[in-house]
Scaffold this active site. Structure first.
Site, mmCIF file in Angstrom:
data_model
loop_
_atom_site.group_PDB
_atom_site.id
_atom_site.type_symbol
_atom_site.label_atom_id
_atom_site.label_comp_id
_atom_site.label_asym_id
_atom_site.label_seq_id
_atom_site.Cartn_x
_atom_site.Cartn_y
_atom_site.Cartn_z
ATOM 1 N N CYS A 1 1.010 -1.116 0.004
ATOM 2 C CA CYS A 1 -0.055 0.020 0.037
ATOM 3 C C CYS A 1 0.823 1.149 0.066
ATOM 4 O O CYS A 1 0.341 2.275 -0.249
ATOM 5 C CB CYS A 1 -0.883 0.016 1.152
ATOM 6 S SG CYS A 1 0.048 0.026 2.744
ATOM 7 N N CYS B 1 -2.597 -2.988 8.559
ATOM 8 C CA CYS B 1 -2.292 -1.495 9.100
ATOM 9 C C CYS B 1 -1.738 -1.563 10.554
ATOM 10 O O CYS B 1 -0.786 -0.895 11.106
ATOM 11 C CB CYS B 1 -3.540 -0.772 8.945
ATOM 12 S SG CYS B 1 -4.375 -0.548 7.340
HETATM 13 FE FE1 FES Z 1 -1.549 0.165 4.057
HETATM 14 FE FE2 FES Z 1 -3.613 0.832 5.959
HETATM 15 S S1 FES Z 1 -4.004 0.392 3.790
HETATM 16 S S2 FES Z 1 -1.304 0.743 6.221
#
Ligand code: FES
Length: 126
Positions: A35, A104
């Protein structure tokens, strides 16, 4: 049921312990390649106790909420306890995260562990 718990929303909208500790003696930085989010933890450790902790997170709301909760959970705690902090404990303290957001909270656990490694490294060098 709402996607995010009230606690997640509260820590996302009003994150605790945001910022930098200029004289931190333990810094951990981690990122998630998928991400692209990055988390940095600053710890001020004295007598094996986390006297102060701050974080910077360039990431999603769940990462911000997880870091905020994690800092609250380790502030004032002995290193032996801090070393055992898991993303599961952070997630539970937030009353849960959606399955696709669990990574996360892993970032928060990793950032703290990375800071503890940094602290040990500094101790060995001193
Ligand atoms: Fe990657 Fe939250 S989407 S840390």
């Amino acid at each position: 049921m709402a996607l995010y718990s009230e606690k997640v929303m509260d820590h996302f909208l009003h994150p605790r312990n945001v910022g930098v500790i200029e004289d931190a003696n333990a810094i951990g930085e981690v990122g998630n390649a998928k991400c692209g989010d990055i988390m940095k933890m600053y710890l001020k450790i004295e007598d094996d106790i986390v006297k102060d902790v701050k974080f910077e997170t360039f990431g999603c709301g769940s990462a911000i909420a997880s870091s905020s909760m994690a800092t609250e959970m380790i502030k004032g705690k002995p290193l032996s306890e801090v070393a055992n902090l898991t993303n599961k404990a952070v997630t539970e303290a937030l009353d849960g995260l959606p399955a696709h957001k669990i990574h996360c909270s892993v970032l928060a656990e990793e950032a703290i562990h990375s800071a503890l490694e940094d602290y040990r490294r500094r101790q060995e060098e001193a």
